[in-house]
Enzyme design. Structure first.
Site, PDB file in Angstrom:
ATOM      1  N   GLU A 199       0.829  -1.215   0.000  1.00  0.00           N
ATOM      2  CA  GLU A 199       0.000   0.000   0.000  1.00  0.00           C
ATOM      3  C   GLU A 199       0.855   1.253   0.000  1.00  0.00           C
ATOM      4  O   GLU A 199       1.200   1.786   1.056  1.00  0.00           O
ATOM      5  CB  GLU A 199      -0.919   0.033   1.236  1.00  0.00           C
ATOM      6  N   GLU A 287      -6.459  -7.235  -0.403  1.00  0.00           N
ATOM      7  CA  GLU A 287      -6.702  -7.086   1.039  1.00  0.00           C
ATOM      8  C   GLU A 287      -8.001  -6.319   1.247  1.00  0.00           C
ATOM      9  O   GLU A 287      -8.240  -5.303   0.602  1.00  0.00           O
ATOM     10  CB  GLU A 287      -5.539  -6.315   1.678  1.00  0.00           C
TER      11      GLU A 287
HETATM   12  C1  IDC Z   1      -2.460  -3.515  10.501  1.00  0.00           C
HETATM   13  C2  IDC Z   1      -2.664  -4.673  11.470  1.00  0.00           C
HETATM   14  C3  IDC Z   1      -2.225  -4.263  12.830  1.00  0.00           C
HETATM   15  C4  IDC Z   1      -0.792  -3.785  12.749  1.00  0.00           C
HETATM   16  C5  IDC Z   1      -0.677  -2.661  11.738  1.00  0.00           C
HETATM   17  C6  IDC Z   1       0.750  -2.193  11.546  1.00  0.00           C
HETATM   18  O1  IDC Z   1      -4.013  -5.081  11.424  1.00  0.00           O
HETATM   19  O2  IDC Z   1      -2.340  -5.330  13.748  1.00  0.00           O
HETATM   20  O3  IDC Z   1      -0.390  -3.358  14.027  1.00  0.00           O
HETATM   21  O4  IDC Z   1      -1.141  -3.093  10.486  1.00  0.00           O
HETATM   22  O5  IDC Z   1       0.746  -0.852  11.128  1.00  0.00           O
HETATM   23  C7  IDC Z   1      -3.904  -1.967   5.884  1.00  0.00           C
HETATM   24  C8  IDC Z   1      -2.562  -2.572   5.860  1.00  0.00           C
HETATM   25  C9  IDC Z   1      -2.384  -3.562   6.969  1.00  0.00           C
HETATM   26  C10 IDC Z   1      -3.013  -3.045   8.243  1.00  0.00           C
HETATM   27  C11 IDC Z   1      -4.518  -2.941   8.039  1.00  0.00           C
HETATM   28  C12 IDC Z   1      -5.274  -2.428   9.262  1.00  0.00           C
HETATM   29  O6  IDC Z   1      -2.248  -3.174   4.611  1.00  0.00           O
HETATM   30  O7  IDC Z   1      -1.011  -3.780   7.149  1.00  0.00           O
HETATM   31  O8  IDC Z   1      -2.776  -4.000   9.235  1.00  0.00           O
HETATM   32  N1  IDC Z   1      -4.770  -2.086   6.893  1.00  0.00           N
HETATM   33  O9  IDC Z   1      -4.796  -1.166   9.619  1.00  0.00           O
HETATM   34  N2  IDC Z   1      -4.439  -1.219   4.963  1.00  0.00           N
HETATM   35  C13 IDC Z   1      -5.636  -0.823   5.366  1.00  0.00           C
HETATM   36  C14 IDC Z   1      -5.872  -1.360   6.615  1.00  0.00           C
END
Ligand code: IDC
Length: 366
Positions: A199, A287
């Protein structure tokens, strides 16, 4: 259709004997919220050596997962028939390595109906591949994941999970080396998909991403002429319209990522997706979550169902975030569940139950 050769299996057995082992809202506030949430969260699992658990047994090419190809905006099988991949994404493999095991992947395929698994390897956060994480160990986890998916007849996405690093150019040299190695390793597999930048965010433009993609793609293509490659789009994979206006040309089998979190991203992103498709962009939802963009907060089933309807209508593939028992809404297992396979419905969180029911309905007709 490519077939994985026995010799490759043997090489893997010989070379890998030590298988011991967002952000996201369009609005800045969502990102801040996500970051705030993040700072309060503590990973529940510590990195450990992966187990030998089946990874070294040579695998035949999956019988149902022939080589994929992109025709127009559609992901198709080797005969040109449109296919949909529906499955699950790991959380960061460094956070939760234990879920990468043969029994779990078998259950995700047989009972949940998943035909794709996404292996999210963070580049920056928490033992990130480019920020001091144990690269050999992380690659072993990826390779184990590919083997378990292959043994269970599933496609598998190797996800270079940039996030806090924002711009894929930040660790481009590491990415080039990583994808060179992965594509050489899996040149003869027909079920491996490369996602080259999870992302992009922080103002990274499509023009910058395109330059990055056009450096990574030839490296993969030198080893693997036709694997599907997924390219991230700006603003946490929401600005698919930017990619649609100026896609990479000259390469086959390229798809573009759109990510949504149903409680945050609603009509406007669905409309943008349809606009991008109509202008010819092949989209893969590598995702999504049914909660908000922080990966936490409330579930919006109404919006989630709207998304599913549209994805099904357009035949767009998707992977649900995330395989873990972390105390966040998007985790598919409850915090009370410490199992890493052999789950029952009681082990699932609300997100997990929703994904379980959805996958079984669409993939298994149950
Ligand atoms: C989030 C995880 C969380 C972790 C975080 C790290 O759910 O546990 O602590 O990342 O920064 C994304 C991302 C994905 C995110 C998720 C939710 O690709 O890595 O995971 N998210 O925030 N894009 C949109 C949402």
């Amino acid at each position: 259709m490519k077939r994985k050769l026995l010799t490759i299996s043997l090489i893997l057995i010989l070379c890998l004997p030590c298988f011991m082992g967002c952000g996201s809202g369009k609005e800045d506030s969502s990102e801040t919220e996500r970051q705030q949430t993040e700072s309060q969260q503590t990973p529940q699992a510590q990195p450990q050596e992966p187990t030998t658990d089946g990874a070294t047994s040579g695998t035949a090419a999956p019988s149902t997962s022939g080589a994929l190809q992109v025709i127009g905006t559609k992901l198709c099988d080797s005969n040109g028939n449109p296919v949909m991949l529906r499955g699950l994404s790991t959380h960061g493999i460094a956070w939760f390595p234990d879920y990468i095991n043969a029994t779990a992947f078998k259950q995700f395929h047989e009972e949940w109906g998943a035909n794709v698994m996404r292996l999210a390897m963070y580049t920056t956060e928490y033992n990130g591949y480019c920020t001091g994480g144990d690269q050999a160990w992380l690659k072993t986890l990826v390779k184990n994941g590919v083997e378990y998916a292959t043994q269970n007849d599933m496609y598998v996405i190797i996800d270079w999970h940039i996030l806090a690093d924002g711009n894929p150019h930040t660790y481009k040299s590491e990415a080039l080396a990583f994808f060179e190695e992965m594509s050489a390793t899996y040149a003869n597999y027909n079920n491996v998909i490369y996602e080259i930048c999870n992302e992009p965010n922080g103002g990274t433009s499509w023009a910058q991403i395109k330059v990055y993609a056009e450096e990574i793609i030839p490296v993969i293509r030198a080893n693997d002429k036709d694997a599907i490659i997924i390219v991230g789009t700006p603003n946490w994979c929401q600005y698919v319209k930017d990619a649609a206006a100026d896609p990479s040309t000259g390469y086959d089998n390229i798809m573009y990522a759109l990510h949504f979190y149903a409680a945050t991203h609603t009509d406007w992103l669905r409309n943008d997706m349809v606009t991008a498709i109509n202008s010819g962009l092949p989209i893969f939802v590598s995702e999504y979550g049914i909660c908000d963009a922080s990966g936490n907060g409330v579930i919006d089933e109404y919006q989630a169902n709207q998304w599913m309807e549209l994805l099904n209508q357009h035949g767009i593939s998707y992977c649900g975030w995330n395989i873990s028992n972390k105390g966040e809404t998007s985790a598919i297992f409850g915090t009370w569940c410490n199992k890493t396979s052999g789950w029952t419905v009681d082990d699932l969180s609300s997100s997990g139950k929703w994904q379980y029911d959805m996958l079984r309905k669409y993939q298994l007709g149950k």
